[in-house]
Structure formats: C-alpha cells, structure tokens
Design a protein around this motif. Structure first.
Motif, mmCIF file in Angstrom:
data_model
loop_
_atom_site.group_PDB
_atom_site.id
_atom_site.type_symbol
_atom_site.label_atom_id
_atom_site.label_comp_id
_atom_site.label_asym_id
_atom_site.label_seq_id
_atom_site.Cartn_x
_atom_site.Cartn_y
_atom_site.Cartn_z
ATOM 1 N N VAL A 130 -6.513 5.772 -7.054
ATOM 2 C CA VAL A 130 -6.519 4.323 -7.241
ATOM 3 C C VAL A 130 -7.963 3.866 -7.467
ATOM 4 N N THR A 157 -7.844 7.012 1.748
ATOM 5 C CA THR A 157 -6.514 7.456 1.323
ATOM 6 C C THR A 157 -6.192 6.959 -0.083
ATOM 7 N N THR A 158 -6.458 5.677 -0.341
ATOM 8 C CA THR A 158 -6.135 5.113 -1.655
ATOM 9 C C THR A 158 -7.059 5.652 -2.745
ATOM 10 N N SER A 187 -8.540 -0.302 -4.550
ATOM 11 C CA SER A 187 -8.541 0.303 -3.212
ATOM 12 C C SER A 187 -9.133 -0.640 -2.182
ATOM 13 N N LEU A 241 0.832 -1.206 0.000
ATOM 14 C CA LEU A 241 0.000 0.000 0.000
ATOM 15 C C LEU A 241 0.862 1.249 0.000
ATOM 16 N N SER A 250 -6.481 -3.157 -1.192
ATOM 17 C CA SER A 250 -5.536 -2.586 -0.228
ATOM 18 C C SER A 250 -6.166 -2.464 1.151
ATOM 19 N N SER A 251 -7.444 -2.082 1.192
ATOM 20 C CA SER A 251 -8.139 -1.930 2.472
ATOM 21 C C SER A 251 -8.310 -3.269 3.175
ATOM 22 N N ASP A 255 -14.444 9.766 -0.816
ATOM 23 C CA ASP A 255 -13.238 9.804 0.019
ATOM 24 C C ASP A 255 -13.447 10.684 1.253
ATOM 25 N N THR A 310 -8.042 3.673 5.212
ATOM 26 C CA THR A 310 -7.236 3.150 4.105
ATOM 27 C C THR A 310 -7.943 3.344 2.769
ATOM 28 N N ASN A 355 2.610 1.639 -3.423
ATOM 29 C CA ASN A 355 1.679 1.991 -4.497
ATOM 30 C C ASN A 355 1.273 3.466 -4.420
ATOM 31 N N LEU A 356 1.058 3.970 -3.213
ATOM 32 C CA LEU A 356 0.663 5.369 -3.064
ATOM 33 C C LEU A 356 1.803 6.304 -3.468
#
Length: 410
Positions: free
Chosen positions: A292, A286-287, A297, A137, A300-301, A355, A283, A140-141
């Motif tokens: 993303v 943020t992604t 996303s 994560l 990742s979460s 978001d 998470t 990637n960010l």
C-alpha cells in the motif's frame, strides 16, 4: 450446479441434543449443522444414538445473545490463514472455520461471508459487507493479498497484526481498569461503613450528652447525608457519566481535549502515549509491507490510532508526505514522536527497509508498555493497602475517639 449452490448458501444452525453412546450412557450437548437430519447423522457418526434433537431457540430480539468480539475476529483470521496455507479451498476453509466457532453470532457472520464467496464474489467483497466487524484496513489488506495472488501470506500477516494489537489493548485496559477497581473497592467499603456501622455509633453517642470531636461529627454528618440522599448521589453520578460519554461521542472538540488531557495523566498518560505509538508503527508497517502506498498507509494508521491528538498529528504528517517530505521529518516536526522513533524511521527510509524498522519500533514500545503496566501494578499494590487501611482505620478511630474521651473522665 444450482443444487450445489443452494447447499452452499444454507445457514449453519445450533442444535441441542440428548442421546446415548455405544455403552448405553446418557449424553447431551450442542452442535452446529446445516439441518436437523445432518445433525442426527453427525451424532451417529460419533457413536451417539440421538433420542432428542431440537433446534436451539434464539433470544427474543437478540437480547442476551453474545456478540462477535475483536477476539472472535482474530481467531477467525488465524484459523482461516491456517486452512488456506494447508491448501484447503477457500469455501471449504470457511465451512470448517464456521463449524469450529463457539460464538453463534460469529458463526453466522462467517457463513454469510462463505455464501458471498460461493456466489463468485471475492473474499474482500464479503468482508466489506460485514463492515461492522471488519474495518476498512482489514478489507483493504485482504483485497491487496487477493490481487497479488498471496491471500494466505496476507491472512497470516493480518492475523499476526491482530494478535499483537489485541495483546497491546489488553495491557492498556489492565492499566486503566486497575485504578478504577481500586477506587470502586474504596467507595464500596466507605458506603458500608457509612450506612451500616456509623449509624449504630450515632445512636450510642446521643446518650452521652457531650460535644463530639470534630472528626467524629464530620463522619456522622456524612453518614446522615449519604443515608438520606444516596439516590440523589447515584442520579448525579449517572447523569455526569452519561453527559461525558455523550459529549465524547458527539463533540469532536470535547473528545480531542479529553484525549489531550489523558496524555497528561501521571503514569497512565505515558502508557497511553507509548501504546498509541506502538499501534501506529505496527499498522503502518503492516500496510506498507503489503504494498500500500505510504500516503494511503498513513491514512489507515491514523484511523487505527486510539487517541485523537495523535490522529490529527498523523494526518498532518500524511499531508506533508504528500508534498514531498520524508516520513521521519514529518514525524519530527509534530513534536509528538520521541527521537528514537524518528531516528529509526530515518534509518529505515535510507536503507529501504522502512517496514522492518517500523516493526522494531512497535516491538520496542509494546515492550515498554508491558514494563510500564507491570511497574504501575507493583507500585499500586502497597498504595491500595495503605489507602484502604487509612480509610478504615480513620473511620474506626473517629467512632471510638468519643469513648476514649469519656473513659478518661472516670
């Protein structure tokens, strides 16, 4: 050019030094530098005349050496974000951050990343090669920020995410450690009484030649058992602990059942549930805000979720989203997310500010975790005092009860 590149690839080293300042006072300490000569030059620049400067030896096989922690990673991200935002070039920023770190292990990691960047690689590439410390994560960010030309913005966002996540984890650890600490204190007090105090009374009671009260006999029998088989008890406890830890790591089914059981625990279960929802929301926010796609996303979460029950649910929701379902509907179908979460997600999807709404969900549940931990601590304090009081007074009463009975006979 080659000389400059070789200089960039030099490793920071730790040095211990002794010397005197401008007033003739003896001084000593540690510092980090690229070489012995540079360390001496750094001391002279600070007004110190070095008498003895030597490289600090590293522990054999790394034993006893402090490892890089999540707090070190968080500090590194925040400092690097500040440097980049101030307009300092990336390589120089990494150099400055490395020199300011107190943990030698983290210092070496940053220098290794600096060397990768000095060789012409992307920052995300250097981070990926340190996968033990920087998860997928994180990498990637940073890569998304580099590709969008907004590395400083992404570093700031990641640093904020790490800081809030670290605070949340600290609260959950506090909730878990407090009962363990109480139980440990209770066990230690009990063992001291059973091994040191009760045997003294036992020898006294042998001279009474009278039948002891049942509670006194139970305490004495327990004391004798612990005194003779304490090593067996320790081995049994250690064996059970090792088996549980090993099974949790190796068996996914066992780990899932244990995680499901943890959610059903009184008070603690509610805290774990709310912290997992907060972590998932933070998470995903943020992604997704980093550009993303939602399906990625969600992956990742799910990886950031500490609980396997919620991880499975998030993966199922991700698969439903991939088939065209809305996020709020997928979460509602899992029956694991409260109505307030699904409603706020619905509002976010309809208003195009998903978001932002997820951030609000994370803030809400982080505050609820904070309140729950404080309430639990407040409730446990009188319970701890009562527990220890009953434990100690009960054993003392058991020891003195025969004396009271003997006194009533005269």
């Amino acid at each position: 050019m080659a000389t400059k590149q070789n200089l960039n690839r030099q490793q920071l080293q730790s040095f211990q030094w002794q010397g005197v300042d401008n007033k003739g006072n003896k001084q000593s300490g540690e510092l980090s530098a690229l070489s012995l000569n540079l360390a001496k030059a750094q001391l002279r620049h600070q007004g110190i005349t070095p008498h003895k400067v030597r490289r600090k030896s590293r522990p054999l096989f790394g034993l006893g050496e402090k490892q890089a922690t999540s707090k070190d990673i968080m500090l590194f991200t925040r400092q690097l974000s500040t440097m980049i935002r101030a307009g300092i070039p990336l390589i120089q920023s990494l150099n400055i951050v490395a020199e300011g770190l107190e943990n030698p292990a983290m210092q070496r990691i940053v220098v290794t990343i600096r060397n990768e960047v000095a060789d012409g690689n992307m920052l995300s590439s250097g981070l990926r090669k340190q996968g033990k410390h920087f998860d997928k994560l994180f990498c990637n960010l940073i890569e998304a920020g580099e590709q969008a030309g907004a590395l400083e913005t992404m570093l700031d966002r990641v640093a904020l995410y790490q800081e809030k996540t670290e605070r949340l984890q600290a609260k959950v650890k506090k909730a878990l450690y407090y009962p363990i600490a109480v139980l440990t204190v209770g066990i230690i007090v009990t063992l001291i009484l059973l091994l040191k105090v009760v045997p003294q009374f036992e020898s006294l009671f042998k001279g009474f030649n009278a039948e002891l009260p049942w509670i006194t006999q139970v305490v004495i029998n327990t004391s004798v058992f612990v005194e003779h088989y304490w090593w067996s008890i320790i081995i049994a406890l250690m064996s059970v602990s090792l088996i549980l830890v090993s099974s949790y790591k190796k068996s996914e089914d066992f780990a899932y059942k244990l995680d499901a059981l943890s959610l059903k625990l009184p008070i603690i279960g509610n805290i774990l549930k709310k912290s997992t929802i907060a972590r998932f929301s933070r998470t995903l926010s943020t992604t997704f805000s980093a550009g993303v796609p939602l399906v990625e996303s969600m992956t990742s979460s799910a990886g950031a979720a500490d609980n396997r029950v919620y991880r499975k649910v998030i993966f199922q929701a991700r698969d439903s989203i991939a088939t065209g379902q809305q996020l709020n509907f997928a979460l509602k179908a899992s029956h694991r997310f409260p109505a307030v979460v699904t409603q706020m997600v619905l509002i976010g999807e309809e208003s195009g500010s998903l978001d932002c709404m997820l951030d609000k969900v994370a803030d809400l549940y982080e505050q609820e975790v904070d309140d729950a931990v404080e309430n639990m601590t407040t409730l446990l304090e009188p319970m701890v005092i009562s527990f220890l009081g009953v434990l100690v007074s009960g054993m003392v009463l058991a020891m003195y009860l025969p004396m009271f009975k003997m006194g009533s006979l005269f």
